[in-house]
Design a protein around this motif. Structure first.
Motif, PDB file in Angstrom:
ATOM      1  N   GLU A 289       0.849  -1.194   0.000  1.00 54.56           N
ATOM      2  CA  GLU A 289       0.000   0.000   0.000  1.00 54.56           C
ATOM      3  C   GLU A 289       0.883   1.241   0.000  1.00 54.56           C
ATOM      4  OE1 GLU A 289      -2.776  -0.105   3.245  1.00 54.56           O
ATOM      5  OE2 GLU A 289      -3.210  -2.246   2.936  1.00 54.56           O
ATOM      6  N   ILE A 290       0.542   2.201  -0.881  1.00 56.80           N
ATOM      7  CA  ILE A 290       1.308   3.449  -0.943  1.00 56.80           C
ATOM      8  C   ILE A 290       0.345   4.641  -0.943  1.00 56.80           C
ATOM      9  CG2 ILE A 290       3.266   2.369  -2.125  1.00 56.80           C
ATOM     10  CD1 ILE A 290       2.285   3.573  -4.726  1.00 56.80           C
ATOM     11  N   TYR A 291       0.883   5.803  -0.595  1.00 58.68           N
ATOM     12  CA  TYR A 291       0.080   7.025  -0.506  1.00 58.68           C
ATOM     13  C   TYR A 291       0.944   8.206  -0.948  1.00 58.68           C
ATOM     14  CZ  TYR A 291      -1.966  11.168   1.715  1.00 58.68           C
ATOM     15  OH  TYR A 291      -2.458  12.427   1.949  1.00 58.68           O
ATOM     16  N   ALA A 292       0.315   9.165  -1.640  1.00 66.20           N
ATOM     17  CA  ALA A 292       1.024  10.383  -2.057  1.00 66.20           C
ATOM     18  C   ALA A 292       0.273  11.612  -1.569  1.00 66.20           C
ATOM     19  CB  ALA A 292       1.160  10.416  -3.572  1.00 66.20           C
ATOM     20  N   ASP A 293       1.006  12.627  -1.101  1.00 68.51           N
ATOM     21  CA  ASP A 293       0.344  13.859  -0.665  1.00 68.51           C
ATOM     22  C   ASP A 293       0.418  14.941  -1.737  1.00 68.51           C
ATOM     23  OD1 ASP A 293       2.939  14.780  -0.564  1.00 68.51           O
ATOM     24  OD2 ASP A 293       2.987  15.048   1.612  1.00 68.51           O
ATOM     25  N   GLN A 294       0.839  14.575  -2.964  1.00 69.72           N
ATOM     26  CA  GLN A 294       0.844  15.481  -4.108  1.00 69.72           C
ATOM     27  C   GLN A 294       0.882  14.649  -5.387  1.00 69.72           C
ATOM     28  OE1 GLN A 294       5.067  17.205  -4.859  1.00 69.72           O
ATOM     29  NE2 GLN A 294       4.798  17.122  -2.618  1.00 69.72           N
ATOM     30  N   ASP A 295       0.564  15.275  -6.510  1.00 70.16           N
ATOM     31  CA  ASP A 295       0.643  14.577  -7.788  1.00 70.16           C
ATOM     32  C   ASP A 295       2.097  14.279  -8.121  1.00 70.16           C
ATOM     33  OD1 ASP A 295      -2.082  14.763  -8.037  1.00 70.16           O
ATOM     34  OD2 ASP A 295      -2.038  16.533  -9.347  1.00 70.16           O
ATOM     35  N   LEU A 296       2.360  13.045  -8.494  1.00 69.70           N
ATOM     36  CA  LEU A 296       3.726  12.636  -8.828  1.00 69.70           C
ATOM     37  C   LEU A 296       3.693  11.738 -10.061  1.00 69.70           C
ATOM     38  CD1 LEU A 296       4.988  11.713  -5.237  1.00 69.70           C
ATOM     39  CD2 LEU A 296       5.697  13.716  -6.570  1.00 69.70           C
ATOM     40  N   LYS A 297       4.616  11.963 -11.000  1.00 66.61           N
ATOM     41  CA  LYS A 297       4.685  11.181 -12.221  1.00 66.61           C
ATOM     42  C   LYS A 297       5.987  10.395 -12.294  1.00 66.61           C
ATOM     43  CE  LYS A 297       1.673  13.864 -15.272  1.00 66.61           C
ATOM     44  NZ  LYS A 297       0.789  12.733 -15.551  1.00 66.61           N
ATOM     45  N   ASP A 298       5.914   9.312 -13.042  1.00 68.85           N
ATOM     46  CA  ASP A 298       7.100   8.487 -13.345  1.00 68.85           C
ATOM     47  C   ASP A 298       7.808   7.982 -12.090  1.00 68.85           C
ATOM     48  OD1 ASP A 298       6.685   8.894 -16.083  1.00 68.85           O
ATOM     49  OD2 ASP A 298       7.785  10.795 -16.027  1.00 68.85           O
ATOM     50  N   LEU A 299       7.022   7.521 -11.129  1.00 64.85           N
ATOM     51  CA  LEU A 299       7.633   6.899  -9.953  1.00 64.85           C
ATOM     52  C   LEU A 299       7.985   5.452 -10.259  1.00 64.85           C
ATOM     53  CD1 LEU A 299       6.342   9.387  -8.462  1.00 64.85           C
ATOM     54  CD2 LEU A 299       6.072   7.850  -6.517  1.00 64.85           C
ATOM     55  N   SER A 300       8.792   4.905  -9.406  1.00 63.54           N
ATOM     56  CA  SER A 300       9.133   3.492  -9.504  1.00 63.54           C
ATOM     57  C   SER A 300       9.064   2.881  -8.113  1.00 63.54           C
ATOM     58  CB  SER A 300      10.536   3.325 -10.091  1.00 63.54           C
ATOM     59  OG  SER A 300      10.842   1.954 -10.245  1.00 63.54           O
ATOM     60  N   ALA A 353      11.178   0.426  -1.837  1.00 64.12           N
ATOM     61  CA  ALA A 353      11.548   1.824  -2.051  1.00 64.12           C
ATOM     62  C   ALA A 353      10.638   2.453  -3.091  1.00 64.12           C
ATOM     63  CB  ALA A 353      12.994   1.930  -2.502  1.00 64.12           C
ATOM     64  N   LEU A 354      10.274   3.723  -2.877  1.00 61.40           N
ATOM     65  CA  LEU A 354       9.600   4.548  -3.879  1.00 61.40           C
ATOM     66  C   LEU A 354      10.597   5.603  -4.327  1.00 61.40           C
ATOM     67  CD1 LEU A 354       6.037   5.140  -2.354  1.00 61.40           C
ATOM     68  CD2 LEU A 354       6.550   3.980  -4.517  1.00 61.40           C
ATOM     69  N   HIS A 355      10.879   5.627  -5.618  1.00 61.47           N
ATOM     70  CA  HIS A 355      11.886   6.567  -6.119  1.00 61.47           C
ATOM     71  C   HIS A 355      11.556   6.966  -7.548  1.00 61.47           C
ATOM     72  CE1 HIS A 355      13.622   3.110  -8.277  1.00 61.47           C
ATOM     73  NE2 HIS A 355      13.530   2.449  -7.129  1.00 61.47           N
ATOM     74  N   THR A 359      16.226   4.237 -10.497  1.00 58.45           N
ATOM     75  CA  THR A 359      17.107   4.109  -9.338  1.00 58.45           C
ATOM     76  C   THR A 359      16.718   5.104  -8.256  1.00 58.45           C
ATOM     77  OG1 THR A 359      19.399   4.296  -8.558  1.00 58.45           O
ATOM     78  CG2 THR A 359      18.775   5.663 -10.426  1.00 58.45           C
ATOM     79  N   HIS A 360      17.018   4.759  -7.009  1.00 53.33           N
ATOM     80  CA  HIS A 360      16.691   5.641  -5.885  1.00 53.33           C
ATOM     81  C   HIS A 360      17.745   6.722  -5.668  1.00 53.33           C
ATOM     82  CE1 HIS A 360      19.511   2.777  -4.111  1.00 53.33           C
ATOM     83  NE2 HIS A 360      19.742   3.675  -3.181  1.00 53.33           N
ATOM     84  N   ILE A 361      18.826   6.692  -6.449  1.00 51.67           N
ATOM     85  CA  ILE A 361      19.941   7.622  -6.215  1.00 51.67           C
ATOM     86  C   ILE A 361      19.549   9.063  -6.530  1.00 51.67           C
ATOM     87  CG2 ILE A 361      22.296   8.236  -6.934  1.00 51.67           C
ATOM     88  CD1 ILE A 361      22.788   5.246  -7.408  1.00 51.67           C
ATOM     89  N   GLU A 362      18.813   9.253  -7.643  1.00 56.67           N
ATOM     90  CA  GLU A 362      18.453  10.614  -8.056  1.00 56.67           C
ATOM     91  C   GLU A 362      17.434  11.244  -7.116  1.00 56.67           C
ATOM     92  OE1 GLU A 362      16.307  12.826 -11.847  1.00 56.67           O
ATOM     93  OE2 GLU A 362      17.302  10.887 -12.146  1.00 56.67           O
ATOM     94  N   LYS A 363      16.342  10.541  -6.871  1.00 57.13           N
ATOM     95  CA  LYS A 363      15.289  11.058  -6.000  1.00 57.13           C
ATOM     96  C   LYS A 363      14.623   9.901  -5.274  1.00 57.13           C
ATOM     97  CE  LYS A 363      12.174  14.032  -4.434  1.00 57.13           C
ATOM     98  NZ  LYS A 363      12.493  15.080  -3.436  1.00 57.13           N
ATOM     99  N   CYS A 364      14.770   9.858  -3.947  1.00 57.95           N
ATOM    100  CA  CYS A 364      14.172   8.792  -3.157  1.00 57.95           C
ATOM    101  C   CYS A 364      13.055   9.374  -2.293  1.00 57.95           C
ATOM    102  CB  CYS A 364      15.223   8.122  -2.270  1.00 57.95           C
ATOM    103  SG  CYS A 364      14.554   6.787  -1.247  1.00 57.95           S
TER     104      CYS A 364
END
Length: 401
Positions: A289-300, A353-355, A359-364
């Protein structure tokens, strides 16, 4: 089959004092200054000749106390024990050993405690040493032994006794995998001779391999007694419930990230049921289960399985699998990752991980290490060894000439 052990309504009460001096004060003041703690409550069962009985339970369930009562180390508060035959028990590391004596001397010393005669030990000495695989160290004082070596010696002495009932409390968990497998084989051999075994372990795979029947203890009481798989399912349920209670604490201690999107829960399901113990090759679904508090695109969403040594066993993420993951503000999502666990027997953890991107290196956004723990055990038919199950297809043909 004849009954070799009858446990009837065993209860063990301990008195717990806040201060040591309260013991003496209680005698003179003639009023209770202690709290009662029941390690065992009204436990009853029969053990039959040639039967292997497992006992499981969470820490503090009363397993070791019960075994000490059966073996005569502790006296019960109420109830009775009827034993038809001698008992050989391995209860705690080093019990019955003199650490100043050599391995050979301790074979005699411990053997006498188990009721063996000198002539019998003389006759079986070399077999005991050979089984322990301690030939090079057998004349050294056991104060120089590792914990695993002490267990090897203790098990080897006990297994060559003439006892009708063998009681083993977590002894195999200290030894290495090779010796544990050797011990399981030996226990199967003595079981085939009509002798009986009581086996306490947290190793569910060993319990399933060895036991005809299992008893589950909780808070000192029997909550289930019967078929190994049914009882282990109930035990697994208890473990899962504790895991859920500790989940938030574990996440706080092992998570990091910017948290615009977070992982809120994970579980493993088999046939729509929450599980944490399954068989090698079983098909399962990890529900995340995941949750976002804003619109986000191209997550992994990243997924990684590690073994008990922290080594990476399998990892992937939705980006690598070609799956788009766009999240909307204040929305919750359920992601199912379905797979066959074609990996070997053992304990494993899941890291999520959600990034951004691959890869999680750029933005985790959120990383949680070891968010979920599970165990793989053998099915009724063991068809492979190692760390992965490759499911080969075998062709056989007759050759000319």
């Amino acid at each position: 089959m004849s009954v070799v052990l009858r446990v009837k309504n065993i209860t063990k009460e301990f008195r717990v004092y806040e201060r040591q001096r309260d013991r003496l004060k209680e005698i003179f003041q003639k009023k209770p200054l202690h709290k009662k703690f029941f390690a065992n409550r009204d436990i009853s069962f029969d053990l039959y000749s040639g039967e292997s009985l497992g006992i499981v339970g969470l820490n503090g369930a009363g397993k070791s106390t019960l075994l000490k009562i059966i073996s005569g180390v502790l006296m019960q508060t109420s109830g009775s024990i009827e034993v038809n035959g001698s008992i050989a028990a391995i209860l705690e590391l080093g019990t019955g050993f003199n650490y100043d004596l050599s391995g050979v001397e301790n074979i005699y010393f411990n053997g006498y405690l188990l009721g063996m005669s000198k002539a019998y030990i003389d006759e079986n000495l070399q077999d005991i040493i050979a089984f322990s695989e301690l030939d090079e160290f057998i004349n050294l004082p056991i104060s120089a032994y590792s914990s695993g070596m002490v267990v090897r010696l203790a098990f080897s002495i006990a297994i060559f006794s003439n006892a009708q009932i063998f009681i083993i409390d977590e002894a195999l968990s200290v030894g290495d995998a090779h010796f544990s497998q050797k011990c399981i084989k030996k226990l199967k051999d003595i079981k085939a001779e009509g002798k009986s075994i009581i086996f306490v372990s947290h190793d569910l795979n060993s319990l399933k391999l060895l036991c005809d029947r299992i008893i589950l203890l909780k808070s000192g009481e029997v909550v289930k007694d019967g078929d190994p798989q049914d009882v282990l399912d109930a035990y697994n349920y208890l473990i899962t419930e504790i895991g859920k209670a500790d989940e938030n604490l574990n996440q706080l201690n092992s998570s990091y990230g910017s948290k615009e999107a977070i992982i809120t829960n994970v579980c493993m399901k088999k046939d729509s049921n929450d599980v944490s113990v399954v068989c090698c090759g079983d098909s399962v679904s990890f529900e995340i289960e995941i949750y976002a508090d804003q619109d986000l695109k191209d997550l992994s969403l990243g997924f990684l399985i590690k073994d008990k040594f922290g080594q990476d066993i399998y990892g992937t993420n939705t980006n690598l699998l070609g799956i788009d993951l766009d999240l909307k503000k204040d929305k919750r999502y359920l992601i199912n990752l379905d797979l066959k666990l074609n990996i070997g027997v053992g304990f494993y953890t899941v890291t999520l991980a959600l990034h951004s991107n691959d890869t999680h290196i750029e933005k985790c956004y959120h990383w949680i290490d070891s968010i979920f723990k599970f165990e793989l055990i053998n099915s009724d038919k063991k068809d492979f060894i190692g760390i992965c199950k490759l499911n080969p297809y075998i062709h056989i043909k007759e050759m000319n000439g």
